[in-house]
Design a protein around this motif. Structure first.
Motif, PDB file in Angstrom:
ATOM      1  N   GLN A  30       0.805  -1.214   0.000  1.00  0.00           N
ATOM      2  CA  GLN A  30       0.000   0.000   0.000  1.00  0.00           C
ATOM      3  C   GLN A  30       0.843   1.271   0.000  1.00  0.00           C
ATOM      4  N   VAL A  31       2.098   1.174   0.441  1.00  0.00           N
ATOM      5  CA  VAL A  31       2.928   2.385   0.518  1.00  0.00           C
ATOM      6  C   VAL A  31       4.032   2.414  -0.538  1.00  0.00           C
ATOM      7  N   GLU A  32       4.107   1.394  -1.397  1.00  0.00           N
ATOM      8  CA  GLU A  32       5.246   1.303  -2.307  1.00  0.00           C
ATOM      9  C   GLU A  32       5.330   2.474  -3.293  1.00  0.00           C
ATOM     10  N   ASP A  33       4.214   3.118  -3.587  1.00  0.00           N
ATOM     11  CA  ASP A  33       4.228   4.254  -4.511  1.00  0.00           C
ATOM     12  C   ASP A  33       4.142   5.604  -3.809  1.00  0.00           C
ATOM     13  N   LEU A  34       4.195   5.591  -2.485  1.00  0.00           N
ATOM     14  CA  LEU A  34       4.021   6.823  -1.714  1.00  0.00           C
ATOM     15  C   LEU A  34       5.235   7.733  -1.856  1.00  0.00           C
ATOM     16  N   GLU A  35       4.999   8.955  -2.255  1.00  0.00           N
ATOM     17  CA  GLU A  35       6.061   9.951  -2.366  1.00  0.00           C
ATOM     18  C   GLU A  35       5.761  11.096  -1.407  1.00  0.00           C
ATOM     19  N   LEU A  36       6.710  11.339  -0.492  1.00  0.00           N
ATOM     20  CA  LEU A  36       6.561  12.399   0.496  1.00  0.00           C
ATOM     21  C   LEU A  36       7.810  13.279   0.461  1.00  0.00           C
ATOM     22  N   PRO A  37       7.710  14.515   0.901  1.00  0.00           N
ATOM     23  CA  PRO A  37       8.859  15.440   0.829  1.00  0.00           C
ATOM     24  C   PRO A  37       9.870  15.238   1.953  1.00  0.00           C
ATOM     25  N   PHE A  38       9.965  14.018   2.483  1.00  0.00           N
ATOM     26  CA  PHE A  38      10.926  13.706   3.533  1.00  0.00           C
ATOM     27  C   PHE A  38      11.176  12.198   3.498  1.00  0.00           C
ATOM     28  N   ASP A  39      12.267  11.763   4.136  1.00  0.00           N
ATOM     29  CA  ASP A  39      12.560  10.334   4.237  1.00  0.00           C
ATOM     30  C   ASP A  39      11.655   9.694   5.286  1.00  0.00           C
ATOM     31  N   TRP A  40      11.221   8.481   5.011  1.00  0.00           N
ATOM     32  CA  TRP A  40      10.306   7.818   5.918  1.00  0.00           C
ATOM     33  C   TRP A  40      10.486   6.303   5.840  1.00  0.00           C
ATOM     34  N   GLU A  41       9.964   5.616   6.851  1.00  0.00           N
ATOM     35  CA  GLU A  41       9.931   4.159   6.881  1.00  0.00           C
ATOM     36  C   GLU A  41       8.565   3.705   7.362  1.00  0.00           C
ATOM     37  N   LEU A  42       8.232   2.478   7.041  1.00  0.00           N
ATOM     38  CA  LEU A  42       7.004   1.866   7.546  1.00  0.00           C
ATOM     39  C   LEU A  42       7.368   1.033   8.768  1.00  0.00           C
ATOM     40  N   VAL A  43       6.795   1.392   9.918  1.00  0.00           N
ATOM     41  CA  VAL A  43       7.082   0.717  11.181  1.00  0.00           C
ATOM     42  C   VAL A  43       5.771   0.215  11.772  1.00  0.00           C
ATOM     43  N   ASP A  44       5.604  -1.098  11.840  1.00  0.00           N
ATOM     44  CA  ASP A  44       4.360  -1.686  12.351  1.00  0.00           C
ATOM     45  C   ASP A  44       3.140  -1.098  11.650  1.00  0.00           C
ATOM     46  N   GLY A  45       3.264  -0.878  10.358  1.00  0.00           N
ATOM     47  CA  GLY A  45       2.136  -0.396   9.571  1.00  0.00           C
ATOM     48  C   GLY A  45       1.897   1.098   9.627  1.00  0.00           C
ATOM     49  N   VAL A  46       2.804   1.838  10.268  1.00  0.00           N
ATOM     50  CA  VAL A  46       2.665   3.288  10.400  1.00  0.00           C
ATOM     51  C   VAL A  46       3.827   3.962   9.666  1.00  0.00           C
ATOM     52  N   VAL A  47       3.522   4.983   8.882  1.00  0.00           N
ATOM     53  CA  VAL A  47       4.561   5.747   8.193  1.00  0.00           C
ATOM     54  C   VAL A  47       5.240   6.661   9.211  1.00  0.00           C
ATOM     55  N   VAL A  48       6.555   6.477   9.382  1.00  0.00           N
ATOM     56  CA  VAL A  48       7.316   7.202  10.400  1.00  0.00           C
ATOM     57  C   VAL A  48       8.409   8.016   9.717  1.00  0.00           C
ATOM     58  N   VAL A  49       8.514   9.279  10.106  1.00  0.00           N
ATOM     59  CA  VAL A  49       9.543  10.155   9.542  1.00  0.00           C
ATOM     60  C   VAL A  49      10.916   9.688  10.007  1.00  0.00           C
ATOM     61  N   ARG A  50      11.865   9.586   9.093  1.00  0.00           N
ATOM     62  CA  ARG A  50      13.238   9.228   9.433  1.00  0.00           C
ATOM     63  C   ARG A  50      14.030  10.490   9.748  1.00  0.00           C
ATOM     64  N   GLY A  51      14.871  10.399  10.756  1.00  0.00           N
ATOM     65  CA  GLY A  51      15.702  11.542  11.113  1.00  0.00           C
ATOM     66  C   GLY A  51      16.658  11.893   9.982  1.00  0.00           C
ATOM     67  N   ARG A  52      16.939  13.156   9.841  1.00  0.00           N
ATOM     68  CA  ARG A  52      17.869  13.599   8.806  1.00  0.00           C
ATOM     69  C   ARG A  52      19.277  13.163   9.162  1.00  0.00           C
ATOM     70  N   THR A  53      19.990  12.629   8.178  1.00  0.00           N
ATOM     71  CA  THR A  53      21.364  12.198   8.419  1.00  0.00           C
ATOM     72  C   THR A  53      22.337  13.344   8.161  1.00  0.00           C
TER      73      THR A  53
END
Length: 204
Positions: A30-53
C-alpha cells in the motif's frame, strides 16, 4: 456508501492520507508508490519520519558499503539503503545490508527478503540513536539476521563498530566474544573475512 468510500480511499497510502492508516496498519504494497517530501519508513504499519542524516553518517555508510563490496565472497552481495522485508507491516531500510543473492532477480526484486540477509549495518546519527541501538537490532534478531553492526561516532570522530552475533538458543544478539567494539581497525570473519581501516571511512 460512506464505508465503501473510506475503504477505497485506504487502498493505497497517498500524500493526503498517509498519516491515517487503516486499523491494521498500512502494508508494504500500500505504501510502495508513496512519495513524500521527507525520508520515511514503515514501522508496524505506520509511516514514520526518518531523522535527517549528517555528512559524517553518509560518508561512513557509503564507504562501509564499498569496503564490504571489495571483500565479498560468493554467494553474497551488498547494497545500501534497500528495503529488507521482515513482514508486510515492517520493511526497514538498513544503511547497508549483505545478503545471499541466490534466487533474487536483480531486475524484478522490490526488496530483500529478511531470510536472505546475513549482515545488517546501521550507522547511528542524532535522529536514529534509539532505533539503531534498541528497536532495530531487536527486530533484526527476532527475524533471524545472524550478524548486526552498529556504527557509532567515537569521541575522536572516528567510527567505532559494535559487532553482534545472533545467539542460536536465545534468539538475541550478543557481543562478539573477542572484540565486541572495533576501534581503528575492524577485523572479523563473519559473515566472511573483512578487514577495514576505520579511519579511512572518514578520509584519514
Amino acid at each position: 456508501m460512506g464505508a465503501v468510500m473510506i475503504a477505497e480511499r485506504l487502498e493505497k497510502a497517498t500524500p493526503e492520507n498517509w498519516m491515517f492508516p487503516p486499523a491494521e496498519g498500512w502494508t508494504v504494497d500500500q505504501v510502495e508508490d508513496l512519495e513524500l517530501p521527507f525520508d520515511w519508513e514503515l514501522v508496524d504499519g505506520v509511516v514514520v519520519v526518518r531523522g535527517r542524516t549528517v555528512l559524517w553518517h553518509n560518508h561512513v555508510r557509503s564507504r562501509i558499503e564499498r569496503r564490504l563490496a571489495e571483500c565479498l565472497q560468493e554467494p553474497y552481495d551488498v547494497v545500501a539503503e534497500q528495503c529488507v522485508l521482515i513482514d508486510k507491516y515492517n520493511p526497514p531500510v538498513p544503511d547497508v545490508v549483505v545478503y545471499d543473492k541466490r534466487g533474487i532477480d536483480l531486475f524484478e526484486a522490490k526488496y530483500i527478503p529478511v531470510e536472505k540477509a546475513v549482515l545488517v549495518v546501521e550507522v547511528v546519527s542524532p535522529g536514529s540513536r534509539q532505533d539503531d541501538r534498541v528497536r532495530k537490532p531487536a527486530m533484526y534478531a527476532a527475524a533471524g539476521v545472524k550478524n548486526y553492526w552498529r556504527v557509532e561516532r567515537g569521541e575522536d570522530g572516528l567510527p567505532e563498530v559494535h559487532e553482534f552475533w545472533l545467539h542460536s538458543e536465545t534468539g538475541q544478539y550478543i557481543s562478539a566474544f573477542d572484540r565486541p567494539v572495533h576501534t581503528r581497525k575492524l577485523e572479523t570473519d563473519r559473515p566472511f573475512s573483512v578487514v577495514i581501516d576505520l579511519a579511512s571511512l572518514v578520509g584519514f
